[in-house]
Design a protein around this motif. Structure first.
Motif, PDB file in Angstrom:
ATOM      1  N   ARG A   1     -75.640  -6.716 -37.701  1.00  0.00           N
ATOM      2  CA  ARG A   1     -74.521  -5.993 -38.301  1.00  0.00           C
ATOM      3  C   ARG A   1     -73.913  -5.002 -37.306  1.00  0.00           C
TER       4      ARG A   1
ATOM      5  N   SER B   1     -75.084 -18.645 -39.457  1.00  0.00           N
ATOM      6  CA  SER B   1     -75.021 -20.028 -39.931  1.00  0.00           C
ATOM      7  C   SER B   1     -73.564 -20.466 -39.966  1.00  0.00           C
TER       8      SER B   1
ATOM      9  N   GLY C   1     -65.131  -5.697 -43.819  1.00  0.00           N
ATOM     10  CA  GLY C   1     -64.887  -7.058 -43.354  1.00  0.00           C
ATOM     11  C   GLY C   1     -66.131  -7.671 -42.739  1.00  0.00           C
TER      12      GLY C   1
ATOM     13  N   GLU D   1     -69.148  -6.822 -43.374  1.00  0.00           N
ATOM     14  CA  GLU D   1     -70.079  -7.030 -44.493  1.00  0.00           C
ATOM     15  C   GLU D   1     -69.834  -8.384 -45.165  1.00  0.00           C
ATOM     16  N   THR D   2     -68.568  -8.629 -45.473  1.00  0.00           N
ATOM     17  CA  THR D   2     -68.236  -9.898 -46.115  1.00  0.00           C
ATOM     18  C   THR D   2     -68.537 -11.077 -45.196  1.00  0.00           C
TER      19      THR D   2
ATOM     20  N   LEU E   1     -70.785 -11.231 -42.929  1.00  0.00           N
ATOM     21  CA  LEU E   1     -72.234 -11.433 -42.891  1.00  0.00           C
ATOM     22  C   LEU E   1     -72.734 -12.095 -44.163  1.00  0.00           C
ATOM     23  N   LYS E   2     -72.189 -11.660 -45.287  1.00  0.00           N
ATOM     24  CA  LYS E   2     -72.622 -12.283 -46.543  1.00  0.00           C
ATOM     25  C   LYS E   2     -72.319 -13.774 -46.534  1.00  0.00           C
ATOM     26  N   ALA E   3     -71.215 -14.132 -45.876  1.00  0.00           N
ATOM     27  CA  ALA E   3     -70.819 -15.541 -45.889  1.00  0.00           C
ATOM     28  C   ALA E   3     -71.554 -16.371 -44.842  1.00  0.00           C
ATOM     29  N   PHE E   4     -71.886 -15.763 -43.724  1.00  0.00           N
ATOM     30  CA  PHE E   4     -72.397 -16.560 -42.603  1.00  0.00           C
ATOM     31  C   PHE E   4     -73.814 -16.219 -42.167  1.00  0.00           C
ATOM     32  N   SER E   5     -74.483 -15.368 -42.901  1.00  0.00           N
ATOM     33  CA  SER E   5     -75.881 -15.141 -42.580  1.00  0.00           C
ATOM     34  C   SER E   5     -76.693 -16.361 -42.974  1.00  0.00           C
TER      35      SER E   5
END
Lengths: 253, 253
Positions: free
Chosen positions: A99, A165, A207, A209-210, A212-216
């Motif tokens: 992050r 990912s 941004g 954060e979002t 990371l939520k999508a591509f972690s």
DNA sequence: ATCGAGTTGAACTGACGAGTTCAATCCTTT
DNA sequence: AAAGGATTGAACTCGTCAGTTCAACTCGAT
């Protein structure tokens, strides 16, 4: 008139020596074009601001249109180089905190985007792309395309090392940029007002954060199967929704 | 202050003289301004295109600047109404498939954004916001702000019914719009070239995909704890990262 | 038929800008 | 020091455009 009154000022800023008249003209040109717009900008104003006589402009560039083209191209290269420099050192070889890593590069990028020259360039392009389509193409090729490409490559490294990912790095790069920078036009009134630093920082971290939520990476085995995501099957609009991959609607399977 | 005061019907409602020259002038004005830009647009051209004599323009609007202001405002209202209409019926009371639902509204929105008038308006604003700051403010207030607000409210419904996991609907709305529409300027060369439908559809579905990955509810208990996300504690970079939610570095298992 | 507000075409003013010309001047080179 | 090319200031041409003026005209209302 009579030569008795020539050179009323003993100091000549750049003198009459021809150092870099060309550079001075380009600098002044991009400034005046940015301030007044292509049509409104006068060659007299550009000449004055460059400390140069009007015929000199015609000596170096053939006329207003060509001067505009070269000035925009120059500004694009400068801006692009700055932005690419902001990508240097990202990602850190073995980042402790992903992050922090992303917020760092995002902040550096956004710092480039908020630059006055960057905004001026963008306003000029919006205004004149109809009149100068080729200028837009040059800008896209040497500006955003390069940046997006470079970012995609660096995101791909993170994906390759398992920290993210990402199936399509190019698209992910575009979405990353969209998430961190899309709010800026409104925040800065298209670059005409200073941005509230707090609000900008909030937007950037949000941004990231979002993103990371999508591509972690979520599951271990996800990483393996995302290599093949071809679109061999046609994608007619009316067709039913195909199951695709492990996309989103069914995280547990 | 409410706009519905005098003439709006083709008949002369009051003792007004002729047909609705005013509307004709506004229509022609926005068309010519969009095509030529503010400076280049000539009042003679606008008069000709409106089928009206030049002094008539000065009778209705006082001069070029005011005509520009009113024309842009009119165009903004029209465009905004169209976009808000695209949000009607979203979300469906009990959507079967959330992805289809989001792709539907995203497609309708993008269809609005790709409209020629929408692009022309945006190019005009970029070009003239320096000269007309008030015009930009009006545009933001009656255009993007309204749309973003409306979308936020509708996303909040989906969050409320547990279909999405959204802490800040306003931000989520902005990010949704960014994800689905941020690529359009490049795809269409700032609205000066027809967009490749395939590429646009890919971008939209991919944006929705990312949005879903980021905002799909993942765990049941997550929903409760994300209500409080205050920033009472300083957010210095070096400080330890707070655990926040299940965001990145902790794959549950 | 008459009135009159709104509209029209046309011509005009004042300002401004692109592009050009030219003699005088500066700087570098030899 | 002399040559020679680049640069300069100033004036000039030609076109465009915002804004104004005005006599003639249209058309609905009385």
């Amino acid at each position: 008139m009579t030569p008795g009154d020539t050179n009323s000022a003993p100091d000549r800023p750049t003198g009459r020596g021809r150092i870099d008249k060309r550079r001075a003209i380009l600098d002044a040109a991009i400034r005046v074009f940015a301030r007044e717009g292509y049509v409104q900008a006068g060659l007299d104003a550009i000449a004055a601001e460059a400390g140069v006589a009007k015929p000199t402009i015609y000596n170096h560039f053939g006329g207003k249109e060509n001067l505009f083209r070269e000035a925009v191209l120059e500004a694009t290269q400068r801006s692009s180089a700055k932005t690419l420099a902001a990508l240097e050192g990202f990602p850190t070889p073995q980042p402790d905190d992903l992050r922090t890593e992303l917020e760092g590069v995002a902040t550096r990028l956004v710092e480039c985007f908020r630059d006055e020259n960057s905004w001026a360039l963008q306003r000029l392009l919006y205004a004149e792309t109809v009149r100068f389509p080729a200028v837009f193409d040059d800008w896209r090729a040497t500006g955003p395309a390069k940046v997006s490409d470079a970012l995609a490559g660096r995101l791909a490294r993170l994906a390759n090392s398992g920290r993210l990912s990402i199936a399509e790095p190019d698209r992910a790069a575009g979405q990353f940029l969209a998430l961190i920078a899309d709010g800026m036009p409104m925040l800065s009134a298209l670059g005409t007002r200073p941005i509230d630093d707090e609000a900008l920082h909030e937007a950037v971290t949000s941004g990231v954060e979002t993103f990371l939520k999508a591509f972690s990476p979520r599951d271990a085995e996800d990483q393996e199967e995302q290599e093949k995501q071809d679109e061999a099957s046609g994608r007619s609009a009316g067709a039913g929704r195909r199951p695709r991959s492990r996309s989103a609607a069914s995280p547990r399977h």
